[in-house]
Design a protein around this motif. Structure first.
Motif, PDB file in Angstrom:
ATOM      1  N   THR A   1       0.847  -1.184   0.000  1.00 17.65           N
ATOM      2  CA  THR A   1       0.000   0.000   0.000  1.00 17.65           C
ATOM      3  C   THR A   1       0.887   1.239   0.000  1.00 17.65           C
ATOM      4  O   THR A   1       1.982   1.223   0.562  1.00 17.65           O
ATOM      5  N   VAL A   2       0.423   2.285  -0.636  1.00 16.57           N
ATOM      6  CA  VAL A   2       1.174   3.545  -0.675  1.00 16.57           C
ATOM      7  C   VAL A   2       0.260   4.668  -0.217  1.00 16.57           C
ATOM      8  O   VAL A   2      -0.965   4.596  -0.355  1.00 16.57           O
ATOM      9  N   ALA A   3       0.834   5.695   0.323  1.00 16.83           N
ATOM     10  CA  ALA A   3       0.058   6.851   0.771  1.00 16.83           C
ATOM     11  C   ALA A   3      -0.545   7.558  -0.433  1.00 16.83           C
ATOM     12  O   ALA A   3       0.093   7.667  -1.485  1.00 16.83           O
ATOM     13  N   PRO A   4      -1.779   8.027  -0.332  1.00 15.16           N
ATOM     14  CA  PRO A   4      -2.408   8.710  -1.463  1.00 15.16           C
ATOM     15  C   PRO A   4      -1.690  10.011  -1.794  1.00 15.16           C
ATOM     16  O   PRO A   4      -1.194  10.710  -0.902  1.00 15.16           O
TER      17      PRO A   4
ATOM     18  N   MET B   1     -20.184   6.762  -5.839  1.00 17.85           N
ATOM     19  CA  MET B   1     -19.344   5.637  -5.425  1.00 17.85           C
ATOM     20  C   MET B   1     -19.194   4.647  -6.569  1.00 17.85           C
ATOM     21  O   MET B   1     -20.145   4.391  -7.319  1.00 17.85           O
ATOM     22  N   PRO B   2     -18.005   4.033  -6.744  1.00 20.02           N
ATOM     23  CA  PRO B   2     -17.809   3.054  -7.822  1.00 20.02           C
ATOM     24  C   PRO B   2     -18.617   1.789  -7.578  1.00 20.02           C
ATOM     25  O   PRO B   2     -18.848   1.397  -6.439  1.00 20.02           O
ATOM     26  N   THR B   3     -19.050   1.151  -8.657  1.00 15.94           N
ATOM     27  CA  THR B   3     -19.813  -0.082  -8.551  1.00 15.94           C
ATOM     28  C   THR B   3     -18.953  -1.309  -8.789  1.00 15.94           C
ATOM     29  O   THR B   3     -19.391  -2.431  -8.505  1.00 15.94           O
ATOM     30  N   ASN B   4     -17.741  -1.133  -9.320  1.00 12.95           N
ATOM     31  CA  ASN B   4     -16.871  -2.271  -9.604  1.00 12.95           C
ATOM     32  C   ASN B   4     -16.166  -2.762  -8.335  1.00 12.95           C
ATOM     33  O   ASN B   4     -16.028  -2.030  -7.357  1.00 12.95           O
ATOM     34  N   ALA B   5     -15.736  -4.025  -8.393  1.00 11.37           N
ATOM     35  CA  ALA B   5     -14.951  -4.581  -7.291  1.00 11.37           C
ATOM     36  C   ALA B   5     -13.590  -3.912  -7.243  1.00 11.37           C
ATOM     37  O   ALA B   5     -13.094  -3.372  -8.235  1.00 11.37           O
ATOM     38  N   ALA B   6     -12.971  -3.931  -6.063  1.00 13.91           N
ATOM     39  CA  ALA B   6     -11.642  -3.365  -5.907  1.00 13.91           C
ATOM     40  C   ALA B   6     -10.642  -4.102  -6.777  1.00 13.91           C
ATOM     41  O   ALA B   6     -10.697  -5.328  -6.893  1.00 13.91           O
ATOM     42  N   GLY B   7      -9.740  -3.362  -7.392  1.00 14.31           N
ATOM     43  CA  GLY B   7      -8.724  -3.997  -8.211  1.00 14.31           C
ATOM     44  C   GLY B   7      -7.665  -4.692  -7.369  1.00 14.31           C
ATOM     45  O   GLY B   7      -7.098  -5.694  -7.756  1.00 14.31           O
ATOM     46  N   SER B   8      -7.403  -4.133  -6.172  1.00 15.28           N
ATOM     47  CA  SER B   8      -6.429  -4.713  -5.261  1.00 15.28           C
ATOM     48  C   SER B   8      -6.693  -4.160  -3.865  1.00 15.28           C
ATOM     49  O   SER B   8      -7.429  -3.174  -3.709  1.00 15.28           O
ATOM     50  N   TYR B   9      -6.090  -4.779  -2.867  1.00 20.00           N
ATOM     51  CA  TYR B   9      -6.263  -4.319  -1.492  1.00 20.00           C
ATOM     52  C   TYR B   9      -5.740  -2.895  -1.341  1.00 20.00           C
ATOM     53  O   TYR B   9      -4.611  -2.584  -1.729  1.00 20.00           O
ATOM     54  N   GLY B  10      -6.573  -2.016  -0.795  1.00 22.10           N
ATOM     55  CA  GLY B  10      -6.136  -0.647  -0.538  1.00 22.10           C
ATOM     56  C   GLY B  10      -6.122   0.242  -1.753  1.00 22.10           C
ATOM     57  O   GLY B  10      -5.587   1.352  -1.718  1.00 22.10           O
ATOM     58  N   ASP B  11      -6.700  -0.198  -2.887  1.00 22.25           N
ATOM     59  CA  ASP B  11      -6.678   0.638  -4.079  1.00 22.25           C
ATOM     60  C   ASP B  11      -7.625   1.820  -3.903  1.00 22.25           C
ATOM     61  O   ASP B  11      -8.533   1.812  -3.091  1.00 22.25           O
ATOM     62  N   THR B  12      -7.410   2.856  -4.664  1.00 21.75           N
ATOM     63  CA  THR B  12      -8.250   4.042  -4.596  1.00 21.75           C
ATOM     64  C   THR B  12      -8.822   4.353  -5.964  1.00 21.75           C
ATOM     65  O   THR B  12      -9.059   5.465  -6.303  1.00 21.75           O
TER      66      THR B  12
END
Length: 211
Positions: free
Chosen positions: A97-100, A200-211
């Motif tokens: 994970t990286v800081a936004p 809000m997005p309707t798709n599943a997260a691409g990866s843990y902690g993605d934004t």
């Protein structure tokens, strides 16, 4: 809080005897649980220090430090000193994970602004719903969008199969599709407000902690 039945034995030797979980916790008024990888693929240690109570785990790794590290030299190095790293640090020197960045932060500020603009009327609408489903003044809150709805369906179906009461669960659906799905399945209360969750997005997260 050593169990009474093994206190003398435990204090007289360097290794603690093996006992059941029930006996091991018989004198515990507080129990802290730390989850850790036990696959045997890591050479890892755990240290417990006495101090004021805290619930933050500090992570240290033997990762080289510097500004000009290459893909090879930034990886875990047994000869490097242990140093404090963030929780997403991996053995190859990457961060899970990286800081936004500033752009991402400002983009989320827009959503937060919209949230506060509609907060009061939404709370008024929620108040009678929460009062109706609360059990001993407690409810369970879940949030789900359409991209994660399969996991939600699995949870609700599994709970129904095992006879687990889900009537005190309030699910915040962030899109109309998820709202309709939960209403059709039943077993839990669902809430959706387009003014609150419209962007809000309707798709599943691409990866843990993605934004």
């Amino acid at each position: 809080a050593i169990p009474d039945g093994i206190r003398d034995e435990a204090l007289s030797q360097t290794e603690l005897p093996m006992v059941s979980a029930e006996e091991a916790t018989s004198n515990c008024d507080y129990l802290h649980i730390v989850l850790q990888d036990h696959s045997g693929t890591r050479r890892q240690c755990m240290a417990v220090f006495g101090q004021f109570e805290a619930f933050h785990i500090q992570k240290l790794m033997r990762l080289p430090e510097g500004q000009h590290l290459t893909k090879e030299t930034r990886q875990l190095n047994p000869s490097a000193p242990l140093r404090l790293v963030n929780r997403g640090a991996q053995r190859k020197g990457k961060m899970s994970t990286v800081a936004p960045n500033n752009s991402t932060t400002r983009e989320h500020w827009k959503s937060l602004k919209n949230y506060f603009n509609v907060l009061d009327p939404v709370l008024e609408e929620l108040a009678p719903i929460v009062k109706k489903i609360a059990v001993r003044n407690t409810i369970i809150v879940q949030v789900c969008n359409w991209g994660q709805s399969e996991l939600l369906m699995n949870f609700l179906c599994s709970a129904k199969r095992r006879g687990i009461d889900t009537s005190s669960i309030l699910i915040f659906a962030t899109d109309q599709e998820t709202y309709d799905l939960v209403n059709a399945m039943g077993g839990a209360t669902v809430f959706y407000d387009k003014s609150l969750f419209g962007d809000m997005p309707t798709n599943a997260a691409g990866s843990y902690g993605d934004t």
